[in-house]
Write an enzyme that holds these catalytic residues in place. Structure first.
Site, PDB file in Angstrom:
ATOM      1  N   PHE A 118       0.826  -1.211   0.000  1.00 26.43           N
ATOM      2  CA  PHE A 118       0.000   0.000   0.000  1.00 26.43           C
ATOM      3  C   PHE A 118       0.860   1.261   0.000  1.00 26.43           C
ATOM      4  O   PHE A 118       0.625   2.188  -0.783  1.00 26.43           O
ATOM      5  CB  PHE A 118      -0.920  -0.025   1.225  1.00 26.43           C
ATOM      6  CG  PHE A 118      -1.693   1.240   1.449  1.00 26.43           C
ATOM      7  CD1 PHE A 118      -2.935   1.419   0.871  1.00 26.43           C
ATOM      8  CD2 PHE A 118      -1.184   2.253   2.263  1.00 26.43           C
ATOM      9  CE1 PHE A 118      -3.664   2.593   1.084  1.00 26.43           C
ATOM     10  CE2 PHE A 118      -1.897   3.426   2.484  1.00 26.43           C
ATOM     11  CZ  PHE A 118      -3.135   3.591   1.890  1.00 26.43           C
ATOM     12  N   ASP A 119       1.858   1.327   0.869  1.00 26.87           N
ATOM     13  CA  ASP A 119       2.724   2.510   0.971  1.00 26.87           C
ATOM     14  C   ASP A 119       3.405   2.818  -0.357  1.00 26.87           C
ATOM     15  O   ASP A 119       3.412   3.954  -0.833  1.00 26.87           O
ATOM     16  CB  ASP A 119       3.810   2.299   2.031  1.00 26.87           C
ATOM     17  CG  ASP A 119       3.252   1.970   3.398  1.00 26.87           C
ATOM     18  OD1 ASP A 119       2.363   1.108   3.495  1.00 26.87           O
ATOM     19  OD2 ASP A 119       3.719   2.566   4.378  1.00 26.87           O
ATOM     20  N   THR A 120       3.990   1.776  -0.956  1.00 27.96           N
ATOM     21  CA  THR A 120       4.725   1.958  -2.207  1.00 27.96           C
ATOM     22  C   THR A 120       3.803   2.456  -3.308  1.00 27.96           C
ATOM     23  O   THR A 120       4.143   3.387  -4.049  1.00 27.96           O
ATOM     24  CB  THR A 120       5.390   0.637  -2.626  1.00 27.96           C
ATOM     25  OG1 THR A 120       6.279   0.204  -1.598  1.00 27.96           O
ATOM     26  CG2 THR A 120       6.153   0.808  -3.925  1.00 27.96           C
TER      27      THR A 120
END
Length: 425
Positions: free
Chosen positions: A199-201
């Protein structure tokens, strides 16, 4: 004087409204949740100059995590609880950020591995309107990090792959210490498909492609020895996420132009170019030279840059091979590791070694990279086949040494092919 684009409005909030919402996603953390939230709450109360809120998101815990969270909400002002019936850090962040009314949203891991002194420097540029997202980075020169060599290699290899495969310009995609402006989150979150660790990437790549400013803060970070993250499963999921996101970017499935129009910062206007000059770069290059800021055409410097990319690619290749060897077997693991790093290697050499940017001839360059991949695959697979014919069950160090030697030979061929295709005239 250079004219700048209109600055973003600084965060405006009523004195009683939370300016910052810090989200803590948890799964089966009944033992650590209480001490960590109390420590965070005490730090914010003493050092954060704006109203704040802490949101604990329970990801379908099967222990007493939810009960502990409800107790903290009753004990500490400004602590809220959100319960989800499904796991996934990305799912937790998306749900909590979408429901929050705070203009600045952040998250951190429950173990508080990051020194909380970095929290105000993280969110201050978002509150002022200077930046759109902010991340803590463990890979800056001034960061101080305590963790094992295995996690260090994995983290650096992963971020190298992101730079090569997705042209990422941020330094640390995985640090559990990030913040985002709520208006930006409202536009980006519906486009982020991953609900887990990728999700972060995905969020950061979309933000970069939309022309948003990502602020980086060097952090002091101490690894949690009790971490329950499955490294191999997470690495494979991240690779699948990179492939999915890369396809979406190549096919134009994402509305990046609309995002740039809505969220991107206005381009800087340079001084009017004089005859014989190019804007922002100065005099035009002479024949045989490249414009200022690009890689010189000289072979020695290209070799140095190519070698640096090759070393990093080899480390990433070995890491992927070791991570997937036990699950897939030697030959499939070799194929997967070589294919992923070959794509990343071509993209990195295209940009860093030969100074080529933009999409022009990108397909042809990657086709040449895949040809070099095929040669590398033949060399490495053939070397493995010969080794296994001699020794049915060779020692792992011997197997890795053979692969390194084969990859060195493939690297020479790759440089020749890429230089002929991308640079030599």
């Amino acid at each position: 004087m250079t004219e700048l684009g209109e600055p973003r409005a600084a965060v405006q909030a009523r004195p009683t409204a939370a300016v910052l919402d810090v989200v803590i996603p948890v799964y089966n953390e009944e033992a650590d949740l209480g001490p960590c939230v109390r420590r965070l709450h005490a730090h914010l109360s003493a050092h954060f100059p704006y109203p704040f809120q802490i949101t604990i998101v329970d990801n379908a815990s099967v222990d007493d995590t939810l009960k502990v969270a409800d107790g903290l909400a009753g004990e500490l002002p400004g602590v809220e609880v959100l319960h989800l019936d499904a796991k996934g850090r990305g799912r937790a962040l998306s749900a909590a950020w979408s429901a929050s009314s705070a203009p600045v949203l952040a998250y951190m891991d429950v173990d508080l591995s990051t020194d909380l002194a970095a929290l105000l420097p993280l969110v201050a540029p978002l509150i002022s309107g200077h930046s759109d997202l902010a991340i803590g980075t463990r890979l800056a020169r001034t960061s101080r990090v305590v963790r094992g060599a295995k996690r260090e290699v994995i983290s650096r290899a992963y971020n190298l792959l992101l730079r090569g495969a997705l042209a990422a310009r941020f330094s640390d995609a995985q640090c559990g210490f990030k913040a985002i402006r709520a208006d930006v989150a409202a536009q980006l979150l519906p486009l982020v498909r991953d609900t887990g660790w990728f999700f972060d990437t995905e969020l950061l790549v979309l933000a970069q492609r939309a022309g948003l400013r990502i602020h980086e803060v060097p952090v002091d970070w101490v690894d949690d020895p009790d971490s329950r993250v499955d490294i191999v499963a997470t690495a494979l999921a991240d690779l699948r996420g990179m492939g999915r996101l890369g396809r979406a970017l190549l096919t134009g499935a994402l509305p990046l132009a609309d995002l740039r129009a809505q969220l991107g910062r206005a381009p800087l206007s340079g001084p009017r170019a004089q005859p014989g000059e190019t804007p922002l770069t100065g005099p035009l290059p002479e024949a045989g030279q490249t414009p200022s800021g690009q890689v010189p055409a000289g072979l020695p410097r290209q070799l140095v840059r190519f070698a640096a990319v090759g070393v990093a690619s080899t480390l990433a290749y070995l890491l992927l091979f070791v991570a997937t060897r036990g699950v897939l077997g030697a030959q499939p693991a070799n194929l997967l590791a070589l294919l992923v790093t070959a794509v990343a290697n071509t993209a990195a050499n295209r940009r860093l070694t030969f100074g080529i940017s933009g999409r022009r001839h990108a397909a042809r360059h990657h086709a040449q990279g895949l040809l070099a991949f095929a040669l590398g695959l033949a060399l490495t697979s053939g070397s493995l086949a010969v080794l296994h014919a001699v020794h049915a069950v060779p020692a792992r160090p011997v197997e890795l040494a053979v692969l390194v030697a084969a990859n060195l030979a493939a690297t020479v061929l790759r440089f020749v092919l890429l230089r002929l295709g991308m640079h030599h005239r």
